[in-house]
Design a protein around this motif. Structure first.
Motif, PDB file in Angstrom:
ATOM      1  N   UNK A  14       0.854  -1.181   0.000  1.00 51.75           N
ATOM      2  CA  UNK A  14       0.000   0.000   0.000  1.00 51.75           C
ATOM      3  C   UNK A  14       0.891   1.233   0.000  1.00 51.75           C
ATOM      4  N   UNK A  15       0.356   2.351  -0.492  1.00 55.30           N
ATOM      5  CA  UNK A  15       1.165   3.565  -0.552  1.00 55.30           C
ATOM      6  C   UNK A  15       0.563   4.674   0.306  1.00 55.30           C
ATOM      7  N   UNK A  16      -0.677   4.458   0.769  1.00 57.41           N
ATOM      8  CA  UNK A  16      -1.380   5.487   1.524  1.00 57.41           C
ATOM      9  C   UNK A  16      -1.528   6.790   0.744  1.00 57.41           C
ATOM     10  N   UNK A  17      -1.490   6.696  -0.559  1.00 57.48           N
ATOM     11  CA  UNK A  17      -1.797   7.903  -1.335  1.00 57.48           C
ATOM     12  C   UNK A  17      -2.875   7.603  -2.363  1.00 57.48           C
ATOM     13  N   UNK A  18      -3.647   8.625  -2.660  1.00 56.17           N
ATOM     14  CA  UNK A  18      -4.806   8.505  -3.538  1.00 56.17           C
ATOM     15  C   UNK A  18      -4.710   9.576  -4.612  1.00 56.17           C
ATOM     16  N   UNK A  19      -5.108   9.220  -5.811  1.00 54.65           N
ATOM     17  CA  UNK A  19      -5.026  10.178  -6.916  1.00 54.65           C
ATOM     18  C   UNK A  19      -6.364  10.852  -7.175  1.00 54.65           C
ATOM     19  N   UNK A  31     -10.709  20.149  -5.361  1.00 53.11           N
ATOM     20  CA  UNK A  31      -9.402  19.801  -4.800  1.00 53.11           C
ATOM     21  C   UNK A  31      -9.393  20.038  -3.294  1.00 53.11           C
ATOM     22  N   UNK A  32      -9.949  21.172  -2.913  1.00 51.51           N
ATOM     23  CA  UNK A  32      -9.965  21.515  -1.497  1.00 51.51           C
ATOM     24  C   UNK A  32     -10.760  20.511  -0.678  1.00 51.51           C
ATOM     25  N   UNK A  33     -11.944  20.138  -1.176  1.00 49.87           N
ATOM     26  CA  UNK A  33     -12.764  19.173  -0.460  1.00 49.87           C
ATOM     27  C   UNK A  33     -12.068  17.831  -0.337  1.00 49.87           C
ATOM     28  N   UNK A  34     -11.506  17.373  -1.429  1.00 49.87           N
ATOM     29  CA  UNK A  34     -10.818  16.084  -1.430  1.00 49.87           C
ATOM     30  C   UNK A  34      -9.635  16.118  -0.468  1.00 49.87           C
ATOM     31  N   UNK A  69      -3.836  10.581   4.603  1.00 51.60           N
ATOM     32  CA  UNK A  69      -3.479  10.019   3.309  1.00 51.60           C
ATOM     33  C   UNK A  69      -2.926  11.135   2.424  1.00 51.60           C
ATOM     34  N   UNK A  70      -2.081  10.756   1.501  1.00 50.33           N
ATOM     35  CA  UNK A  70      -1.480  11.731   0.608  1.00 50.33           C
ATOM     36  C   UNK A  70      -2.319  11.891  -0.659  1.00 50.33           C
ATOM     37  N   UNK A  71      -2.514  13.134  -1.070  1.00 55.54           N
ATOM     38  CA  UNK A  71      -3.235  13.391  -2.322  1.00 55.54           C
ATOM     39  C   UNK A  71      -2.250  13.559  -3.464  1.00 55.54           C
ATOM     40  N   UNK A  72      -2.462  12.812  -4.524  1.00 60.06           N
ATOM     41  CA  UNK A  72      -1.664  12.975  -5.735  1.00 60.06           C
ATOM     42  C   UNK A  72      -2.587  13.556  -6.802  1.00 60.06           C
ATOM     43  N   UNK A  73      -2.273  14.765  -7.221  1.00 61.63           N
ATOM     44  CA  UNK A  73      -3.141  15.448  -8.178  1.00 61.63           C
ATOM     45  C   UNK A  73      -2.648  15.197  -9.588  1.00 61.63           C
ATOM     46  N   UNK A  74      -3.505  14.676 -10.445  1.00 63.30           N
ATOM     47  CA  UNK A  74      -3.075  14.387 -11.808  1.00 63.30           C
ATOM     48  C   UNK A  74      -3.965  15.105 -12.801  1.00 63.30           C
ATOM     49  N   UNK A  75      -3.357  16.002 -13.539  1.00 67.12           N
ATOM     50  CA  UNK A  75      -4.080  16.792 -14.522  1.00 67.12           C
ATOM     51  C   UNK A  75      -3.728  16.247 -15.897  1.00 67.12           C
ATOM     52  N   UNK A 132     -16.415  17.337  -3.250  1.00 71.28           N
ATOM     53  CA  UNK A 132     -15.054  16.827  -3.123  1.00 71.28           C
ATOM     54  C   UNK A 132     -14.884  16.002  -1.846  1.00 71.28           C
ATOM     55  N   UNK A 133     -15.408  16.530  -0.754  1.00 68.79           N
ATOM     56  CA  UNK A 133     -15.286  15.816   0.521  1.00 68.79           C
ATOM     57  C   UNK A 133     -15.995  14.466   0.463  1.00 68.79           C
ATOM     58  N   UNK A 134     -17.211  14.486  -0.055  1.00 66.94           N
ATOM     59  CA  UNK A 134     -17.983  13.251  -0.114  1.00 66.94           C
ATOM     60  C   UNK A 134     -17.299  12.220  -1.022  1.00 66.94           C
ATOM     61  N   UNK A 135     -16.711  12.698  -2.100  1.00 67.49           N
ATOM     62  CA  UNK A 135     -15.983  11.791  -2.995  1.00 67.49           C
ATOM     63  C   UNK A 135     -14.869  11.078  -2.234  1.00 67.49           C
TER      64      UNK A 135
END
Lengths: 332, 332
Positions: free
Chosen positions: A60-65, A86-89, A98-104, A300-303
């Motif tokens: 596991x990486x504990x990060x989510x994209x 982005x803010x909600x997530x 958990x770490x957020x990885x943002x992919x555009x 975003x939060x609910x997602x």
DNA sequence: CTGAAAGCGCTTACAG
DNA sequence: CTGAAAGCGCTTACAG
């Protein structure tokens, strides 16, 4: 100065590496006295676990994209939808540590790169928002066993859980209010018709109008301010006597407002305007913009919440629909 | 379906793991025929290296942090500064195939968490922008041997390389233009005085005014729209006859514009306004905003470029100063 | 409740 | 140019 390892903590505390690992991971099967000693050694050494080593064994990486299939200039523009999501997530992910990885992913190339990245299991789960058309990405990832959740109902036959906003009803409420306040020629500037938000808001407009004896007058934009201005000019050409317009985003509504005023129309006297979003700008247009509020940060939060549950193996709803709300200001 | 490993690629290609590793990492010492065979095996198996395993041995993560010591609601607001910096940084990092880790640190707790994260070597380098006061973070990280680069000149005695925008000259150009167009009572709405952008733009205002016989009239905001409106009302109270105002950000200028109009002042006839930033909004205010353009995306890009060089062990300049430019529109 | 040991998937001197 | 082997820093059955 190399960072301390588990090994060094173990030596200092006079225990085995396994025991230190248990303390670090809050295993309940450690004697209190030992736990205290290990904690002290950790503090003294300033030990922080090596995430790479941990990932290697836990898988596991504990990060989510969070994947946004849009160009960077779009995501980082003055369209407040993206920062809101982005803010909600990131709020929810942060509080779950958990770490957020943002992919555009504007191009097909970056789209592919992201798919490979996710398939390589560099992340524990994926959120996808602002999708265009019947994007195969969510289905592909889900089929490989990666937890996936969409922001907005996926088009096509993809069966992936999603968090949506009640776009249809939002459109209906806006049009209903225009009808009730006596407007007779009600146009709309729809969003892009390859996006569910664009499609559903137009559906709401059409459904509500169908109950009246009014005909529909439609132009289509792409959610940008400029496209709103262009569409408004076109509508005025199509029907110079229109007296109201429901616009599928606040940014487009801002463009439309300026186009109306440039054409000599008074708002709301000659033409009423209702936007969609309720971004900060809506309070600062001249006059302030009436609009349909959607809970962007809340979506975003609910997602993130739903995805975390899914990744934890819990059962979640196929879909969550968040309500929209009509906000009346100066343009109606 | 578990992902394929180096081992499996090696077996399929009939070589050792070491050789596959060399092909993956573009080592020149591999025979062409073997290289081809390995490449084919990689494609057939859909092999992607496990980043955790790689990091564990290389001690590198190929990811870089952008730290913004601000609250999330600030970073993800309609202040276009932040998305601009993020966009520039991510462009450069993307093209170097590095991962961007975005860290937003509003509270002291998150500030500490980020320090620990960086010290734990989860990242290969750090970018810090939008600093307040004499933040010890850059110095602390740099002293631990982590490559650090700041966006904006660090306050205090921290000696860390930075990429800055010419704030002083920007302020000077704005005031000079107001003087040259015959304005006599020129006020300013400064930015926060714990930030270098706030301090330096005010310095520019003061320096240019010192050359004239005009006195300075100063109010201070915090770069938000509301603070601009509040400051403007205060300035009008202090000096009802002021005929120009230089505002240290476009968002504050927008607030000031609305406060001026609410107070019955015509812009630019009664009062001229010049902002700072040149965000998209500047073209859409009524009238369109004259402003000092700073290269926000460019600053982000330059920051990333410099950091990558630093992390690669190259020598870089102590500071890079990007030029600002006066843009005249309708408020002057 | 605790420890010895195996193993996660890579890279990289070291030989040859 | 290629391979055998050690080792990066953890977690986790398995014994005891």
């Amino acid at each position: 100065m190399p960072r301390p390892t588990l090994e060094q903590v173990a030596q200092r505390a006079g225990v085995s590496r396994a025991t230190v690992s248990r303390v670090v991971n809050d295993s309940p099967t450690v004697a209190e006295s030992i736990r205290t000693a290990v904690r002290r050694a950790i503090d003294e050494l300033g030990y922080v676990p090596n995430q790479a080593a941990r990932s290697l064994v836990t898988q596991r990486t504990d990060s989510y994209a969070l994947i946004l299939p849009e160009s960077p200039s779009r995501v980082f523009s003055d369209d407040q939808f993206f920062p809101g999501i982005i803010r909600g997530v990131s709020q929810e992910l942060d509080s779950a540590d958990k770490q957020l990885v943002l992919m555009v992913a504007g191009s097909q190339a970056s789209h592919d790169r992201i798919e490979r990245y996710a398939l390589a299991r560099h992340i524990d789960g994926v959120l996808i928002a602002s999708m265009h058309g019947a994007d195969p990405l969510p289905g592909t990832l889900a089929r490989m066993g990666i937890p996936v959740l969409c922001g907005g109902r996926p088009l096509g036959q993809t069966r992936v859980p999603y968090v949506e906003v009640d776009n249809v009803n939002g459109g209906r409420m806006a049009v209903r209010h225009l009808l009730e306040t006596g407007r007779t020629r009600i146009a709309t500037i729809a969003g892009p018709q390859d996006m569910v938000a664009g499609i559903d808001r137009l559906t709401g407009y059409r459904e509500e109008l169908r109950g009246s004896d009014r005909r529909s007058i439609v132009a289509v934009g792409d959610f940008t301010r400029d496209s709103g201005a262009v569409a408004m000019r076109q509508l005025l050409e199509d029907d110079p006597d229109l007296d109201a317009v429901f616009v599928a985003s606040d940014l487009m509504a801002h463009g439309a407002l300026q186009a109306l005023q440039a054409a000599g129309r008074r708002v709301p006297d000659d033409v009423a305007v209702i936007g969609f979003d309720d971004i900060a700008l809506a309070r600062y247009t001249e006059p302030p913009l009436s609009t349909v509020r959607q809970p962007i940060v809340g979506q975003g939060r609910e997602m993130a919440r739903q995805l975390l549950r899914l990744a934890a193996g819990e059962a979640i709803a196929d879909s969550v629909i968040l309500p929209t709300e009509l906000v009346i200001r100066g343009t109606t």
